[in-house]
Design a protein around this motif. Structure first.
Motif, short mmCIF file in Angstrom:
data_model
loop_
_atom_site.label_atom_id
_atom_site.label_comp_id
_atom_site.label_asym_id
_atom_site.label_seq_id
_atom_site.Cartn_x
_atom_site.Cartn_y
_atom_site.Cartn_z
N UNK A 119 0.83 -1.20 0.00
CA UNK A 119 0.00 0.00 0.00
C UNK A 119 0.87 1.26 0.00
N UNK A 120 1.89 1.28 0.83
CA UNK A 120 2.79 2.44 0.88
C UNK A 120 3.48 2.61 -0.48
N UNK A 121 3.94 1.52 -1.08
CA UNK A 121 4.59 1.62 -2.39
C UNK A 121 3.63 2.12 -3.46
N UNK A 122 2.37 1.66 -3.42
CA UNK A 122 1.37 2.16 -4.37
C UNK A 122 1.18 3.67 -4.21
N UNK A 123 1.10 4.11 -2.97
CA UNK A 123 0.91 5.54 -2.70
C UNK A 123 2.13 6.33 -3.17
N UNK A 124 3.33 5.79 -2.93
CA UNK A 124 4.55 6.47 -3.39
C UNK A 124 4.59 6.59 -4.91
N UNK A 125 4.16 5.55 -5.59
CA UNK A 125 4.13 5.64 -7.06
C UNK A 125 3.20 6.77 -7.50
N UNK A 126 2.08 6.91 -6.83
CA UNK A 126 1.16 8.01 -7.16
C UNK A 126 1.80 9.36 -6.83
N UNK A 127 2.48 9.44 -5.67
CA UNK A 127 3.13 10.70 -5.28
C UNK A 127 4.21 11.10 -6.27
#
Length: 193
Positions: free
Chosen positions: A65-73
């Protein structure tokens, strides 16, 4: 070898999907390996080939989840463009709404540990961004706090939205977050560059 990798990935996706679906119906402390394998349609050994136990699956789901959010960021360009900003925040809203794991974390005491991990990673991200985008040390500190406030604000809005069971349309939440960023944070970020 490629065939094995695809099966491994497919089984892992099935396990995640089952786990996320179960979170919508049960508390985290009530989910068992048996629940997950039944819902995922995999055998017990497949689960254990991927994860040691449910807490290990939880840690992996947090990291994913954190990696998915980082990709979006990282895909976000903070130009003063309402459409780009809105599409970014709409992507985050849709991700939150479609991912029961995130919604569950935003509403549960377990979320504290997740957000502590996420904030540590966000801090690293903010440090990297400020070192590449801002030259003066004083301005870097200011810039990093402004980015941190944008992250905190976004988490706060998403928490309220999930607590209200997503009754406000995602587009409206994206508009609110865009307005906060474009009017309240971006002007200060631009003066620090």
């Amino acid at each position: 070898m490629k065939e094995y990798d695809e099966r491994y990935s497919t089984a892992e996706d099935a396990i995640y999907d089952a786990f996320f679906l179960l979170l919508q119906k049960k508390g985290l402390d009530k989910i068992t390996v048996s629940d997950i394998i039944k819902k995922a349609g995999v055998v017990r050994s497949t689960f254990y080939n991927h994860y040691e136990n449910v807490p290990a699956l939880l840690a992996a789901a947090e990291d994913k989840t954190i990696n998915d959010i980082f990709r979006m960021m990282e895909s976000f360009n903070s130009e003063n463009d309402r459409d780009i900003c809105r599409s970014y925040y709409l992507a985050i809203c849709n991700y939150t709404k479609k991912n029961p794991f995130v919604a569950n974390l935003l509403q549960s005491p377990r979320g504290d540990a997740f957000f502590e991990k996420a904030i540590t990673m966000f801090h690293s991200y903010v440090t990297k961004v400020t070192q590449t985008n801002v030259t003066a040390p004083h301005d870097r500190t200011r810039y990093s706090y402004l980015i941190a406030s944008a992250i905190g604000c976004t988490i706060g809005v998403l928490h309220k939205w999930t607590a209200e069971d997503f009754t406000t349309p995602a587009e409206e939440i994206a508009d609110i977050l865009s307005e906060i960023f474009l009017s309240g944070i971006l002007p200060y970020l631009e003066t620090g560059k």
